[in-house]
Write an enzyme that holds these catalytic residues in place. Structure first.
Site, mmCIF file in Angstrom:
data_model
loop_
_atom_site.group_PDB
_atom_site.id
_atom_site.type_symbol
_atom_site.label_atom_id
_atom_site.label_comp_id
_atom_site.label_asym_id
_atom_site.label_seq_id
_atom_site.Cartn_x
_atom_site.Cartn_y
_atom_site.Cartn_z
ATOM 1 N N HIS A 128 2.745 0.833 1.272
ATOM 2 C CA HIS A 128 1.686 0.657 0.261
ATOM 3 C C HIS A 128 0.522 1.622 0.534
ATOM 4 O O HIS A 128 0.103 2.381 -0.343
ATOM 5 C CB HIS A 128 1.201 -0.797 0.292
ATOM 6 C CG HIS A 128 0.101 -1.099 -0.672
ATOM 7 N ND1 HIS A 128 0.313 -1.743 -1.872
ATOM 8 C CD2 HIS A 128 -1.239 -0.844 -0.631
ATOM 9 C CE1 HIS A 128 -0.842 -1.872 -2.514
ATOM 10 N NE2 HIS A 128 -1.800 -1.337 -1.784
ATOM 11 N N GLU A 129 0.008 1.573 1.751
ATOM 12 C CA GLU A 129 -1.130 2.447 2.080
ATOM 13 C C GLU A 129 -0.730 3.919 2.031
ATOM 14 O O GLU A 129 -1.513 4.781 1.648
ATOM 15 C CB GLU A 129 -1.706 2.086 3.461
ATOM 16 C CG GLU A 129 -2.289 0.691 3.568
ATOM 17 C CD GLU A 129 -3.298 0.348 2.469
ATOM 18 O OE1 GLU A 129 -4.011 1.260 1.986
ATOM 19 O OE2 GLU A 129 -3.358 -0.833 2.074
ATOM 20 N N HIS A 178 -1.065 5.135 -1.469
ATOM 21 C CA HIS A 178 -2.457 5.555 -1.744
ATOM 22 C C HIS A 178 -2.701 6.948 -1.164
ATOM 23 O O HIS A 178 -3.332 7.806 -1.789
ATOM 24 C CB HIS A 178 -3.447 4.587 -1.090
ATOM 25 C CG HIS A 178 -3.673 3.320 -1.837
ATOM 26 N ND1 HIS A 178 -4.000 3.266 -3.179
ATOM 27 C CD2 HIS A 178 -3.666 2.016 -1.415
ATOM 28 C CE1 HIS A 178 -4.173 2.000 -3.556
ATOM 29 N NE2 HIS A 178 -3.970 1.233 -2.510
ATOM 30 N N HIS A 198 -1.347 9.709 -3.205
ATOM 31 C CA HIS A 198 -2.203 9.901 -4.388
ATOM 32 C C HIS A 198 -3.368 10.837 -4.025
ATOM 33 O O HIS A 198 -3.752 11.698 -4.807
ATOM 34 C CB HIS A 198 -2.732 8.534 -4.837
ATOM 35 C CG HIS A 198 -3.226 8.499 -6.246
ATOM 36 N ND1 HIS A 198 -3.821 7.384 -6.797
ATOM 37 C CD2 HIS A 198 -3.240 9.433 -7.229
ATOM 38 C CE1 HIS A 198 -4.153 7.628 -8.042
ATOM 39 N NE2 HIS A 198 -3.812 8.866 -8.337
#
Length: 673
Positions: free
Chosen positions: A463-464, A467, A470
């Site tokens: 998940h991190e 990010h 991105h």
């Protein structure tokens, strides 16, 4: 020599002592003010270049140093940093208001904005102009002078209150310790958890086993400890952080923050804080958010109630438990999961050595986007446990600097997050690349075992890392539109979509290997991971929705008459309630996402982004999870575009249509696939 005159212009952690941040930030505020004055006093007529673009590139050093400072305050804090934060936050708030309430500057910005239809701007320039104008108009530039002063006072108080809120939560987390001296009280706990507790006790010169409210200690205890009284003790301590009517209590702070946010919104002409916030979100209005939450709740509640009844019956049949309490939840859920699927975290953990999972994330990024990660040791770190990487693309072009920080320690808050130390942007023909960090709290290695992750921790890392991608793959002109600088209810799409790879055989085979034998995770485990992915999904969904409803209950109303934090919270939770109330606990007093982080009126965005991610991943599944064409579209239309265009438009360019909530409901098993 410039403060940022370092290799790759990375954050100069070793050059700045904790007590030096305040004077450096004050100096950089002065330097930024000079840049602002040069724009304001420009005798030439306002243009996009000499006003909007010039304003965009002011204060780079100030931004860089403050990002360093506030990450230290989260990941490596101490008394000096906390004391400085109490001074720095209001100064930065005041300076932000100095800019937004600068009439001469706003006049120039408005002059450009008023002629935007006749200017030949790119979509990104149009977005930047719109954002700059709203940055003033939505923050008091059109207010009369007395109201501007009122706004300044509110903003200053809010910045201090949210810091104090976070300090109290951290202090409460670190204050609680459960020391076990009788070995029989360790029954049920995994060997690694027991060893870590023994190490912690020894490090504090105590006899026995020490458990804390840090996630790697608390979660296994809540999940596996057979001693129900001790589970209750831990659960009540975790659920009552900053709710003890003492000097670390956050009840008054919660009430003050909610009321000041409402006052601020009213001052700016908005009905509530949620109306103000959501104007700049995909969801647009509180009404849309509430109906979105209620629609999902209607679908999930029957499933959640059926699951809760099943769990209650199971606990009664297993241990004669008459009333299922919150401290029984993780314990019996795990037991039932083991019975149904013959699968538990302890079986899986040997296949998820931290270093292998990280390599797996890197390999997924390589197959999707051609990225390569090379560990480097010639740049500054704020702690020896931080690892640094140089990221390049398939043609060996420099893409980003990437920092990882994986384990809990004193001075580091719980949870996991991604931080930007330097934004990507294009200036004077040069594409200046970003510096990105992820911070987590995973179980430490012990004397006999490496750091082995639970499956939940595996998805957290992915998940991190989503990010981080991105941020790393950003390719925009302007720093304030780069990377994760997107509408808040869009920012979780890249992170949540990455979690999907953790459930796929093709991806798991890359990294899920036994830490001792190197054996690839057995395929029956992979099948069970997928099969159990929707286990208790109804209850999990209702829990997430309850947090979104609590957030909206604080920010989507006039909270002036709210006097009792716990009573207000219980009313907000009424429609999602499954377990009996525990009068000793209160979530709001430690709900850092909305009272300290940036999620006020935005907690719903986790579920909103799940709709996007389920729909997006369906596209990958149709074409193949490492399909280059789909990956390229996702990179080009989502990851690299930042906030340059409306997110729904970007999503439609990627997917060809708007997302369908059915994809999420199907994946969650709440409607037939």
């Amino acid at each position: 020599m410039s403060l940022l005159d370092t290799k790759y212009n990375t954050a100069p952690f070793s050059k700045i002592k904790a007590e030096e941040y305040l004077p450096i930030i004050q100096k950089e505020i002065e330097n930024t003010q000079k840049e602002i004055d040069a724009i304001t006093n420009n005798p030439e007529a306002p243009t996009f270049e000499n006003t909007i673009e010039a304003l965009e590139f002011t204060g780079e050093v100030l931004d860089r140093v403050t990002s360093m400072f506030f990450n230290l305050n989260s990941a490596e804090t101490n008394d000096t940093i906390q004391k400085q934060a109490q001074e720095i936050s209001p100064i930065l708030t005041e300076f932000g208001n100095d800019i937004r309430l600068n009439e001469a500057l706003f006049k120039r910005v408005k002059a450009v904005y008023d002629q935007k239809d006749s200017l030949d701007l790119t979509p990104e320039q149009t977005t930047l102009l719109d954002k700059k104008y709203k940055g003033f108009s939505r923050n008091g530039a059109n207010l009369p002078e007395d109201k501007k002063q009122e706004l300044r006072a509110i903003d200053k108080e809010l910045s201090q209150l949210s810091l104090k809120f976070g300090e109290h939560v951290l202090a409460e987390t670190q204050k609680f310790e459960l020391l076990i001296t009788d070995e029989k009280d360790l029954a049920g706990l995994p060997e690694g958890t027991v060893e870590a507790a023994k190490n912690l006790a020894e490090s504090k010169e105590k006899e026995g086993w020490l458990f804390t409210l840090d996630y790697p200690s608390y979660i296994p205890f809540a999940t596996y400890a057979e001693n129900r009284d001790l589970r209750k003790q831990m659960s009540l301590a975790f659920g009552s952080k900053a709710f003890h009517n003492d000097e670390l209590d956050n009840q008054e702070i919660v009430l003050k923050i909610a009321k000041l946010r409402h006052q601020r919104a009213n001052l700016l002409g908005y009905q509530t804080h949620a109306h103000f916030v959501l104007e700049e979100r995909m969801a647009e209005t509180p009404e849309k958010v509430n109906s979105f939450l209620q629609e999902l709740l209607e679908k999930a509640k029957p499933a959640a109630e059926a699951e809760f009844n099943k769990l209650t019956e199971f606990a009664k049949a297993t241990d004669g438990i008459d009333t299922l309490q919150k401290w029984d939840s993780a314990f019996y859920t795990e037991k039932l999961k083991q019975q149904l699927f013959n699968l538990d975290d302890e079986k899986l953990k040997p296949y998820f050595q931290l270093e292998n999972v990280e390599k797996g994330a890197f390999e997924v990024a390589n197959r999707l986007y051609g990225l390569q990660f090379e560990e480097i040791n010639d740049i500054d770190k704020y702690n020896e446990e931080v690892t640094t990487y140089k990221v390049t693309d398939a043609d060996d072009n420099f893409v980003a600097i990437f920092y990882t920080d994986y384990h809990p320690r004193p001075g580091k808050r719980n949870g996991a997050w991604m931080t930007v130390y330097k934004n990507q942007y294009v200036k004077d023909g040069e594409n200046s690349r970003p510096h990105i960090s992820i911070v987590c709290n995973f179980t430490r290695p012990t004397a006999t075992k490496p750091s082995l992750l639970t499956f939940n921790e595996v998805t957290t890392l992915f998940h991190e890392f989503g990010h981080a991608l991105h941020g790393m793959l950003a390719n925009t002109t302007y720093p304030s539109l780069s990377g994760t600088s997107v509408f808040w209810d869009f920012v979780e799409l890249p992170s949540q979509v990455m979690e999907n790879w953790c459930y796929e055989k093709e991806a798991l085979e890359l990294f899920a290997k036994h830490y001792e034998t190197g054996e690839v995770i057995p395929m029956e485990y992979v099948a069970k991971i997928k099969e159990s992915a929707t286990f208790m999904e109804g209850m999990q969904t209702v829990r997430q929705l309850s947090f979104g409803l609590l957030d909206m209950s604080w920010h989507g109303i006039d909270p002036s008459n709210v006097t009792d934090v716990q009573q207000h919270e219980n009313e907000a939770f009424a429609s999602t309630k499954l377990y009996p109330d525990t009068p000793e606990t209160c979530m709001s007093t430690a709900f850092s996402h909305i009272f300290q982080g940036g999620y006020s009126s935005g907690y719903y965005s986790y579920k909103w982004a799940e709709v996007l991610d389920a729909d997006a991943f369906e596209y990958f599944l149709e074409k193949g999870i490492f399909n280059k064409e789909v990956a390229s579209k996702f990179k080009d239309f989502v990851l690299s575009q930042g906030g340059t265009q409306n997110p729904m438009e970007l999503y439609k360019k990627f997917r060809g249509a708007e997302p369908k909530p059915e994809a999420l409901l199907k994946r969650a098993g709440l409607i037939p696939a």
